[in-house]
Every structure is written in structure tokens, then in C-alpha cells.
Design a protein around this motif. Sequence first.
Motif, short mmCIF file in Angstrom:
data_model
loop_
_atom_site.label_atom_id
_atom_site.label_comp_id
_atom_site.label_asym_id
_atom_site.label_seq_id
_atom_site.Cartn_x
_atom_site.Cartn_y
_atom_site.Cartn_z
N ILE A 70 -19.49 -24.24 24.95
CA ILE A 70 -20.02 -23.05 24.27
C ILE A 70 -18.87 -22.16 23.83
O ILE A 70 -18.87 -21.62 22.72
CB ILE A 70 -20.99 -22.29 25.20
CG1 ILE A 70 -22.24 -23.14 25.48
CG2 ILE A 70 -21.40 -20.96 24.58
CD1 ILE A 70 -23.16 -22.59 26.54
N GLY A 71 -17.86 -22.02 24.69
CA GLY A 71 -16.70 -21.19 24.36
C GLY A 71 -15.97 -21.68 23.13
O GLY A 71 -15.61 -20.90 22.24
N ILE A 72 -15.76 -23.00 23.05
CA ILE A 72 -15.07 -23.58 21.88
C ILE A 72 -15.90 -23.37 20.62
O ILE A 72 -15.37 -23.08 19.55
CB ILE A 72 -14.76 -25.07 22.12
CG1 ILE A 72 -13.69 -25.22 23.21
CG2 ILE A 72 -14.28 -25.75 20.84
CD1 ILE A 72 -13.43 -26.65 23.64
N SER A 73 -17.23 -23.50 20.74
CA SER A 73 -18.08 -23.31 19.56
C SER A 73 -18.10 -21.85 19.11
O SER A 73 -18.15 -21.57 17.91
CB SER A 73 -19.51 -23.81 19.84
OG SER A 73 -20.16 -22.98 20.76
N VAL A 74 -18.04 -20.91 20.06
CA VAL A 74 -17.95 -19.48 19.71
C VAL A 74 -16.64 -19.22 18.95
O VAL A 74 -16.62 -18.52 17.93
CB VAL A 74 -18.03 -18.58 20.98
CG1 VAL A 74 -17.63 -17.15 20.66
CG2 VAL A 74 -19.43 -18.60 21.56
N ALA A 75 -15.55 -19.82 19.46
CA ALA A 75 -14.26 -19.70 18.79
C ALA A 75 -14.33 -20.28 17.38
O ALA A 75 -13.82 -19.69 16.42
CB ALA A 75 -13.18 -20.42 19.59
N GLY A 76 -15.01 -21.42 17.26
CA GLY A 76 -15.16 -22.07 15.96
C GLY A 76 -15.90 -21.20 14.97
O GLY A 76 -15.44 -21.00 13.83
N ALA A 77 -17.03 -20.63 15.38
CA ALA A 77 -17.83 -19.78 14.49
C ALA A 77 -17.03 -18.57 14.03
O ALA A 77 -17.07 -18.18 12.86
CB ALA A 77 -19.11 -19.34 15.19
N SER A 78 -16.27 -17.98 14.94
CA SER A 78 -15.48 -16.79 14.64
C SER A 78 -14.32 -17.10 13.69
O SER A 78 -14.17 -16.48 12.63
CB SER A 78 -14.95 -16.18 15.93
OG SER A 78 -14.11 -15.10 15.65
N VAL A 243 -9.37 -17.58 21.67
CA VAL A 243 -10.67 -16.98 21.34
C VAL A 243 -11.78 -17.59 22.20
O VAL A 243 -12.71 -16.89 22.64
CB VAL A 243 -11.01 -17.17 19.83
CG1 VAL A 243 -12.37 -16.56 19.50
CG2 VAL A 243 -9.93 -16.55 18.96
N GLY A 244 -11.68 -18.90 22.48
CA GLY A 244 -12.75 -19.60 23.18
C GLY A 244 -12.79 -19.39 24.67
O GLY A 244 -13.87 -19.37 25.27
N LEU A 245 -11.61 -19.23 25.30
CA LEU A 245 -11.57 -19.13 26.76
C LEU A 245 -12.34 -17.93 27.31
O LEU A 245 -13.13 -18.08 28.25
CB LEU A 245 -10.11 -19.11 27.25
CG LEU A 245 -9.88 -19.60 28.68
CD1 LEU A 245 -10.41 -21.02 28.88
CD2 LEU A 245 -8.40 -19.53 29.04
N PRO A 246 -12.16 -16.71 26.75
CA PRO A 246 -12.96 -15.59 27.25
C PRO A 246 -14.46 -15.83 27.10
O PRO A 246 -15.24 -15.42 27.96
CB PRO A 246 -12.50 -14.41 26.38
CG PRO A 246 -11.15 -14.79 25.90
CD PRO A 246 -11.20 -16.27 25.72
N ALA A 247 -14.87 -16.48 26.01
CA ALA A 247 -16.30 -16.77 25.80
C ALA A 247 -16.80 -17.73 26.89
O ALA A 247 -17.91 -17.56 27.41
CB ALA A 247 -16.52 -17.38 24.42
N SER A 248 -15.98 -18.73 27.24
CA SER A 248 -16.33 -19.67 28.31
C SER A 248 -16.44 -18.97 29.66
O SER A 248 -17.37 -19.21 30.42
CB SER A 248 -15.28 -20.78 28.42
OG SER A 248 -15.27 -21.56 27.25
N VAL A 249 -15.47 -18.10 29.93
CA VAL A 249 -15.48 -17.34 31.19
C VAL A 249 -16.71 -16.45 31.26
O VAL A 249 -17.36 -16.34 32.30
CB VAL A 249 -14.18 -16.51 31.34
CG1 VAL A 249 -14.27 -15.57 32.54
CG2 VAL A 249 -12.97 -17.42 31.48
N GLY A 250 -17.06 -15.82 30.13
CA GLY A 250 -18.24 -14.97 30.07
C GLY A 250 -19.51 -15.75 30.38
O GLY A 250 -20.35 -15.31 31.17
N GLN A 251 -19.64 -16.93 29.76
CA GLN A 251 -20.82 -17.78 29.98
C GLN A 251 -20.91 -18.27 31.41
O GLN A 251 -21.95 -18.18 32.06
CB GLN A 251 -20.77 -18.99 29.03
CG GLN A 251 -20.96 -18.66 27.56
CD GLN A 251 -22.41 -18.43 27.20
OE1 GLN A 251 -23.31 -18.76 27.94
NE2 GLN A 251 -22.63 -17.83 26.04
N SER A 252 -19.80 -18.82 31.92
CA SER A 252 -19.80 -19.38 33.27
C SER A 252 -19.92 -18.29 34.32
O SER A 252 -20.60 -18.46 35.35
CB SER A 252 -18.55 -20.22 33.53
OG SER A 252 -17.38 -19.46 33.29
N GLY A 253 -19.29 -17.14 34.06
CA GLY A 253 -19.39 -16.00 34.97
C GLY A 253 -20.82 -15.49 35.07
O GLY A 253 -21.29 -15.15 36.16
#
Length: 455
Positions: A70-78, A243-253
Motif C-alpha cells: 500500500i505504501g509503494i502504491s501511495v508513493a506511486g500515485a503521488s 514517500v512510500g515508507l511513511p505511508a507503510s508505517v502509517g498503515q501498519s501502525g
Amino acid sequence: MAKIDRKELILNGNMYKAITIISLPLMVNNFIQTLYNLADAIWVSKLGSVQFAATSFVWPVIFLFISLGIGISVAGASILSQLIGASEHDEANKYASQLIILSLIFSLFFALIGYGLSPHIIKLMGGTGDLAIYSNIYLKICFLGFPFVFFFYNFDSIMTAQGNTLIPTILSAISTLMNVILDPIFIFHFGMGVAGAAIATVISQALLALAGLIVLRKYSPIIQLSLKGFKFKKTMIKKILEVGLPASVGQSGAALGFIVLNSFIASYGTATLAAFAMVNRITSLIMQPPMGIGAGLTSIVGQNMGANQMDRVEEAFKKAVKLTLALSLVGAVLILWKDMETINIFMSSERDVEVINQGLSYLRQVAITIPLMGLFSIFQGLFQGSGHTKYSMAMEVGRLWFIRIPMIQIFKYSTNLGPEGIWIAMSSSNFLICVYGYMVYRSNKWQRRIIKAGH
């Protein structure tokens, strides 16, 4: 041609129209997924309570593992939406290739690790007896579908970056329908039980990924996927991970937070847990439109930032807020007006008076903060679209770990509020985290461009 028109609409067209066209398919997709989960649960529940419990038991584990996808895809969209807005289409194509290959490597790694460690993970979670046996069967097979799941997330982000949310929704709907049809065939006709449910899911995921690949190769006008002569580009990989790592941390957190939250709520008794689950199911349905608008805002913000049109970004944000508040207020008023009728849809008042009473108390409190939950989704869309995912991560993790969970503990051990303390903590957290989101918005730190053309 339609996709190029969408870019024109996002960059120069009527903003309410742009938000509606981009967001509507996302809302529909969310409803489809909700209905699919319901249908899937119905088929599995016919096998028995232990089998049904096993599929629910392992879901947090699956979600934790796919958080990186999900994090990588968020980075991709952005990143891609900003490059498309800047008309840097060649650069966008290169980034898309890096995204796909990076995601494939991660998904294969997680599939193998997860498959091998599945029994140990279940044991660590406290699964024993038949629950452990069925959980292990289901989880192992689900891990094999990870490459397909990760690929579709990236396909979705590539299409969303172009402003086309309709095609992923159509494909997702077809895949969902296929899964619902395949479930009884594999579960009952082939007599595969829980394994059949997982196999039906993986087959549907594989066909969905294949359809996505065909669309990317032949029917995507701005970004055409080509891996010919592919080479890893260090600067691009670094930016994707940044860009993707914080999104991944947010989701998993958030996923971990909800597991902990549920365990705290369960300590109040089964009636409180049942009331909590029931009301959350109601609010999740009400929240589908605001969540769709928030997700749709990502590509609108990204493309306009790429085109250096910050006035359009501000306009998109403010109009998304107005739409969300209007829809949320309607939902909140309906819930407050027909509170008992709403509860009765999910549970007959004769069944458990205690659950009904606690559910009504929570529903009335949370209804007041539904507009704030809508604003939460809009702030998420703004920060993810601008590429400043550290702020969206702070909102996701902060709401749970730094506000809700501590408040629930404080109320439990320092007051006599009982379950009422949980409801107050839930409502207060929505307000406080929106205050944080507004402060970040006013600071304008999210306006800094995360990517420059040619990098």
C-alpha cells in the motif's frame, strides 16, 4: 482519449466536477469491497464457527504484510500524478517501471517468508487447536497471492495518477463477483473447505492482476508500461521509498493499533466489544463517500502541484472539505434521527438489551464527530497527494497510539465512566487529530515539491 480529458478536467476544469468524477468510482469500489467481505464471510461461516474465526483471526497479519504494498502504491500515485501534471510523461513511465519491479521483489519476498513462517506467526498470536490448523491453511495460501495483490495496488495507483479511477473499479467489481462465484465451488463442490476459500481468492487476484497488466500495456494513454532494457535507478528507488515508507508505517501502525485497541475494549466485556463492532460497521458505511473523496483528492492535488497550480490545489482542498462536511452532516443527522432503527438493522432489540444500550450510547457520541472523520480523510488525501506522507502517517498513528489508547487507559483506571470512557476517547481523538491536520495545513509545509522534473 477520455483519460487525457480527465487530465484537462483536473488541471483546468470545474473542480466540483473533477472531484465527483474521480471520487465516485472509488466510493463504489469501497461499497463493492464491503459487500464482498460480507458475502465471503457468509460462505465461510457455513463451514462452522472455528473456520469463520480462523479467517478473521489471520486478517490483521495479512494486512500488516501488505502495508508495504500500500505504501509503494501511495508513493506511486503521488509521484506519478505530479509528473503527469508537469507533462513529464517519459519520466512518469520510468518511475512506473521502477514501481512495478520494486513491488514485485517485495511481494515475492513477503510471500516466501510469510508462507514459511505461517505456523510460527499463528502460534505467536496464541492460536491453538483447530483454530491454529485452519488459520495456518488459510494464511499460507493467502500469502501466495501477494504478488498479484501488490501488482494491482500499483496498477491502481498508476491509473489513479492519470485521473482514471473507473477502470480499476470495474476490474475490481468483476474480480469480486468472480470470487463470490468461485467460493462455493471450491469450498463445497470440491470439498476444500477453508483452503477452497483462500484458493478462490488467489485465483480472483491473479485474474485481476492479469487484466490490469493488459490495460497498462494497451489501453493506458499517458503511462504505457514497458520493461524492455529495464535497469534500477538509485535516485528513483530512493524517492519511492522516501514517500512510500511513511505511508507503510502509517498503515501498519494503524493495523497494530486496532489489534491493541480491540484487546483493551474486550477487557470491558463482550457486550461492550459487540457494541463497538456494531457501531463501527454502521459508521464505516456512512464514511464511504468521504473516504472516496479523500482518495480522489490524491491525484487532483498531485497533478496540480506538478503543474505549479497551487491555487487549484487550495481550491480542490476547500471544495472537497465542503462536499465532505455536507455528506457527513447528512449521515450524522440521519443516524441521530433514526438511532434505534439503525441499531435494529444489525441487532434485534430483544436479543441483548445491554449491547443495544451501549451501542446507542456510542452511536450518539460518534455521530457528532462523523464530520471530523470525514475531514480526517480529506487531510489524508491532501498530504498523500502532495507526497508529504509523513503527515498522513502522523495522523494515522497519532490518533490511535498517542490519543485513543492512552485516553482509554486513563479513563478506565482513573474514572468511573466505564464503557462511556471508550466512546469519549474515540470522539475526542477525531477532534484532536483534525486540529493537528489543520495546523499542518496552515503551516504550508506540505506545499514543498517532493519531485523535480528529470530526477
